[in-house]
Write an enzyme that holds these catalytic residues in place. Structure first.
Site, short mmCIF file in Angstrom:
data_model
loop_
_atom_site.label_atom_id
_atom_site.label_comp_id
_atom_site.label_asym_id
_atom_site.label_seq_id
_atom_site.Cartn_x
_atom_site.Cartn_y
_atom_site.Cartn_z
N ASP A 407 0.83 -1.20 0.00
CA ASP A 407 0.00 0.00 0.00
C ASP A 407 0.86 1.26 0.00
OD1 ASP A 407 -2.66 1.34 0.45
OD2 ASP A 407 -1.65 1.97 2.29
N GLU A 460 1.07 -0.53 -5.12
CA GLU A 460 0.11 0.53 -5.40
C GLU A 460 0.94 1.81 -5.51
OE1 GLU A 460 -3.58 3.09 -3.55
OE2 GLU A 460 -1.86 2.48 -2.37
#
Length: 727
Positions: A407, A460
Site C-alpha cells: 500500500d 500501489e
C-alpha cells in the site's frame, strides 16, 4: 537466616527501573550458602520448594522482597516457588530468575544488525519449555528503555513484579515466565529514559485482543495441517507475468454477513463460502484488505497496530490459515494488502515505543503523514527494515499467502509527498527522493523473491516513477506488478461521460496504450473507487437503468481485454448500487434482479474466457501482444484492437461505446477466414438486448485500417465483442 538487602537493587525494583534483575533475584551463591531472593509486592508469603519436597520459608525483608539463605549449599538448586496471596489463594510456579536466557547469541547478533529473516522466532511471546519449566519466553526490542517488564493478569498488571533483563547493546530485553500459557493477555511496561512508564502491546505479538481492548495475547503454536502442497508447488514453479491473473478484492468483515445484527463470518466460514464463490466466478486470486490487527474498523485495516497478528474478529491464527488453505484447495491464490509505509499514533502501539522515536522518524517533516494522521516508518534504520521485511516473510511462510500488495508506495518514494514547501526535508543530494525507503523496497523484493520464488509483490504506486516492476539488478524497484492508477482514472472519467460527449474524450480511453508496456501493470477498480462519496461503479455510469448497466458491462468487457492483470472490488461484479460501507454486508439480495445477475454472470464469463485464451494475458507487457485495429473513430465512439499470444494466436476486442447499434461496420482483422464471437456484453443472458453477429463473420481480402483483411460486423450499442478465428 535473613540475607542482607542491597538497598540500591531493592530501590530499582520498587521503581520498576532494574535492567538486570537476574543478577539480584533468584538463587545466588554467597558467603554463608545460597542466597534466595524473590520480589513479589503482591504476595503475603513465599516458600521455596525443593525437589525433595522440603519447603523453605522466605522471610519478608520489606516492601515486597522475600529472602533466605540456604546454608550448606554451594550451588544454586532447582527450586519451585509457592506464593500465598492476601485473598487466600496460592500459586505454584518456577522461579523465572533462575533460568538462563531464552534467546541465543546468534539471534541477538542478527537482531542487532537487522538481518534476522525469521524475526518472529527471536522476538515476541513464544510458549515452550526452558530447563524443565513450562511457560512463555518474552523478548522485545527497546534500546532506549531504562527498564522493561512483562505485565499481565498473572501479576495484576503490576510493572514491578516481572522485570526483564537487558541482553546488551542491541536493545533486546528477555524474560522466561513459567506458568504463563497460550491465551494469556500481556503487555510490556517500558520505563523510558525520562522516567515515564509506558504500557505497550507487543510489536511481534501473534495474537491480539479485539478492540477496544489493546493487550497482546500469547498465541498457541500453530497446529493447522496444511493440505496445499500441490498449490504451493505450482506457485514456486510459476511465472506470474506470463499467467492469467484476475483478482477479486475483498474486505472480509463486510463481504457477506449472517445472523442477528449482521454478524460477520469467521475465517473458517469465509474460507469455504468465499472460496466457492471466487472459484465459480473464475477469479484466479483473492486480495484481502489488511487482515493484520488494527484498532479502528473504519481504517479498513490500513492503520495497523499488530503487524504479526491477524485481526481477532475472524478467529485465531489457525482459523486464518484454514481460510488460506480452503482457497488454495479451490485453486484460488491469496494476496494480502500490506502497509509498510506508516502506522497509527495509538499510545499502546509502535509510536514512541520505548520513549524514543524508535520505529518512526524523529523529525515531524519526515515522521508524520499529513494525509492520514499517522507516523512514517524510519526505513533508514536497519532494525525497522528488518521488522518489516521479516513481516512480509512471516505472512508468506506461516500463512502460505501467495503475495503482498504494498500500500501507498508513492508516499514512500517521495519525501515531499503531500507536503508543501518548507514541510519536507531534502535528501543528501538536495532531491525529493526518499533513498532509504527506496532501499527498503528493493531489499524487500530481493529477499522475498529469493526465499519464495513465484510469490507476487505488487505496488500501489500512483506516479510516473520509472521501473517499478523491473528487477532490482536491472535498476528497478523489483516489484512483480504495479497498479496503473492512470488507466483507472482515465477509464472511469471516460465512462462517466454521457455518450453524446464521448467523442471529445476519446483520447482518455486510448492514452493508456502509450505507456501500457512500460511496466507489468494491474488494472484496478478497487475499493478506493467506491468510497468517500464517489458512489458505486454503477452509480457513476450515465443513462437510464438499461444504459447504465450496459455501460458497466462494456467497461468490464473493455477492461478484461486491455493489456494488464485485472482487479475488481467485491460487489462491483453484480453492480452494487450503494456506495460500499465496511459496517454492513454487500447487497446480495440484488441478485434477484435480472440485470444484476446478468452483470455477475458476465464477470464470471469474462474471467473464464480470459483464462481460456492466452492472447489475453501471456505477453501483457510486450508490444507484440497488442495491435490497434481501430483507434481513431471518435465520432462513432468505436475502438478495436487485437491481442496476441506468444504463438501469434489472436483475440479481437471491438468496443461500441455509443448507444447506437451499428450495422455493416467494416472492421479490419489480422487474419482472413471465419471469425466468431466468444463474448458479447449485450447478450440477453447478461441483461442486454441480444444484438450481435449470429454465426461466423468472414474476413475477406479487403485491406482496411492497415490490415490486409476485413469483415462487416453488427456492433450492438454500449457493448464489447470478443472475436476469435474459426467457424
Amino acid at each position: 537466616m535473613t540475607a542482607p538487602v542491597p538497598d540500591r537493587d531493592h530501590e530499582l525494583l520498587l521503581a520498576g527501573s532494574h535492567h538486570d534483575p537476574h543478577s539480584y533475584l533468584g538463587a545466588h551463591p554467597g558467603a554463608q550458602g545460597v542466597v534466595l531472593r524473590v520480589f513479589r509486592p503482591d504476595a503475603a508469603a513465599v516458600r521455596a520448594m525443593g525437589a525433595d519436597g522440603v519447603a523453605h520459608e522466605l522471610e519478608p525483608a520489606g516492601e515486597g522482597l522475600f529472602t533466605t539463605v540456604l546454608t550448606g549449599v554451594r550451588a544454586a538448586p532447582r527450586l519451585g516457588l509457592e506464593l500465598d496471596f492476601p485473598d487466600g489463594s496460592s500459586w505454584r510456579t518456577h522461579d523465572p530468575y533462575r533460568l538462563a536466557p531464552s534467546i541465543g547469541e546468534l539471534d541477538l547478533h542478527l537482531v542487532g544488525e537487522g538481518t534476522h529473516r525469521r524475526l518472529w522466532d527471536a522476538l515476541g511471546a513464544r510458549p515452550g519449555t526452558l530447563d524443565g519449566a513450562q511457560g512463555t519466553a518474552f523478548t522485545v526490542w527497546a534500546p532506549s528503555a531504562r527498564a522493561v517488564s512483562v505485565i499481565g493478569h498473572w501479576n495484576g498488571w503490576d510493572a514491578r513484579i516481572h522485570p526483564m533483563r537487558s541482553m546488551g547493546g542491541g536493545g533486546v530485553w528477555e524474560l522466561f515466565l513459567p506458568g504463563v500459557d497460550p491465551g494469556a493477555r500481556y503487555k510490556f511496561a517500558i520505563r523510558a529514559a525520562d522516567g515515564r512508564l509506558l504500557e505497550k502491546a507487543d510489536p511481534m505479538a501473534r495474537e491480539c485482543e479485539a478492540p477496544p481492548a489493546t493487550a497482546s495475547i500469547v498465541a498457541a503454536p500453530a497446529t493447522h495441517e496444511w493440505t496445499d502442497g500441490a498449490h504451493m508447488a505450482r506457485v514456486r514453479a510459476g511465472r506470474p507475468h506470463a499467467e492469467a491473473m484476475s483478482v477479486y478484492e475483498v474486505h472480509l468483515p463486510s463481504w457477506r454477513r449472517h445472523g442477528d445484527g449482521g454478524r460477520p463470518m469467521g475465517y473458517r466460514e469465509l474460507g469455504a463460502e468465499l472460496g466457492d464463490y471466487a472459484a465459480e466466478m473464475g477469479f484466479t486470486h483473492v486480495e484481502l484488505l489488511p487482515v493484520m490487527g488494527h484498532p479502528f474498523s473504519g481504517s479498513w485495516g490500513y492503520q495497523v497496530t499488530s503487524y504479526y497478528a491477524p485481526a481477532p474478529g475472524g478467529g485465531t491464527p489457525d482459523d486464518l490459515r484454514a481460510l488460506v488453505d480452503a482457497l488454495h484447495a479451490r485453486g484460488i491464490g491469496v494476496i494480502l494488502d500490506w502497509v509498510p509505509a506508516h502506522f497509527p499514533k495509538d499510545a499502546f502501539g509502535l509510536a514512541r515505543f520505548d520513549g524514543s522515536h524508535l520505529y518512526e522518524h524523529a523529525d515531524p517533516r519526515r515522521g508524520e503523514h499529513p494525509d492520514w494522521g499517522t507516523l512514517v516508518f524510519n526505513h533508514g534504520r536497519a532494525e525497522v527494515r528488518n521488522f518489516l521485511v521479516a513481516n512480509g516473510l512471516y505472512w508468506m511462510e506461516e500463512f502460505h499467502v501467495d503475495g503482498l500488495r504494498v500500500d501507498a508506495v508513492a508516499s514512500m518514494l517521495y519525501r515531499d509527498y503531500s507536503r508543501e514547501a518548507g514541510e519536507w526535508v531534502p535528501n543528501a543530494h538536495g532531491g525529493r527522493e526518499d533513498e532509504e525507503a527506496i532501499g527498503f523496497l528493493r531489499e524487500l523484493n530481493t529477499v522475498t523473491h529469493a526465499e519464495h520464488p513465484g510469490r507476487i509483490v505488487a505496488a500501489e504506486e500512483s506516479t510516473a516513477w520509472p521501473a517499478v516492476s523491473r528487477p532490482v539488478d536491472a535498476g528497478g524497484l523489483g516489484f512483480d506488478l504495479k497498479w496503473t492508477m492512470g488507466w483507472m482514472h482515465d477509464t472511469l472519467e471516460y465512462f462517466g461521460h454521457d455518450p453524446i460527449h464521448r467523442a471529445h474524450h476519446h483520447d482518455e480511453l486510448t492514452f493508456s496504450l502509450v505507456y501500457a508496456f512500460s511496466e507489468q501493470f494491474v488494472l484496478p477498480l478497487s475499493h478506493d473507487e467506491v468510497v468517500h462519496g464517489k458512489g458505486s461503479l454503477i452509480a457513476r455510469m450515465p443513462g437510464d437503468d438499461w444504459q447504465s448497466h450496459a455501460n458497466l458491462r462494456a467497461l468490464y468487457g473493455y477492461m478484461w481485454a486491455h493489456p494488464g492483470k485485472k482487479l475488481l472490488f467485491m460487489g462491483s461484479e453484480f453492480a452494487q448500487e450503494a456506495e460500499w460501507s465496511h459496517e454492513r454486508s454487500l447487497d446480495w439480495h440484488l441478485l434477484e434482479h435480472e440485470r444484476k445477475e446478468g452483470c455477475r454472470r458476465l464477470v464470471a464469463d469474462l474471467n473464464h474466457r480470459y483464462r481460456e485464451f492466452p492472447a489475453m494475458w501471456q505477453i501483457d507487457a510486450d508490444p507484440r501482444g497488442f495491435r490497434w485495429l481501430v483507434s481513431d473513430d471518435r465520432a462513432a465512439n468505436v475502438m478495436a484492437f487485437a491481442r496476441f499470444a506468444d504463438d501469434g494466436s489472436p483475440v479481437v476486442a471491438v468496443c461500441n461505446l455509443s448507444p447506437v447499434p451499428r450495422e455493416g461496420y467494416r472492421m479490419p482483422l489480422p487474419l482472413s477466414g471465419p471469425w466468431h464471437e466468444v463474448l458479447n456484453t449485450d447478450a440477453a443472458e447478461y441483461g442486454g438486448a441480444g444484438l450481435g453477429n449470429d454465426g461466423p463473420v468472414v474476413a475477406e481480402h479487403m485491406p482496411w485500417g492497415g490490415e490486409a483483411h476485413s469483415a462487416t460486423l453488427t456492433l450492438p450499442p454500449l457493448a464489447v465483442l470478443w472475436l476469435v478465428p474459426g467457424g
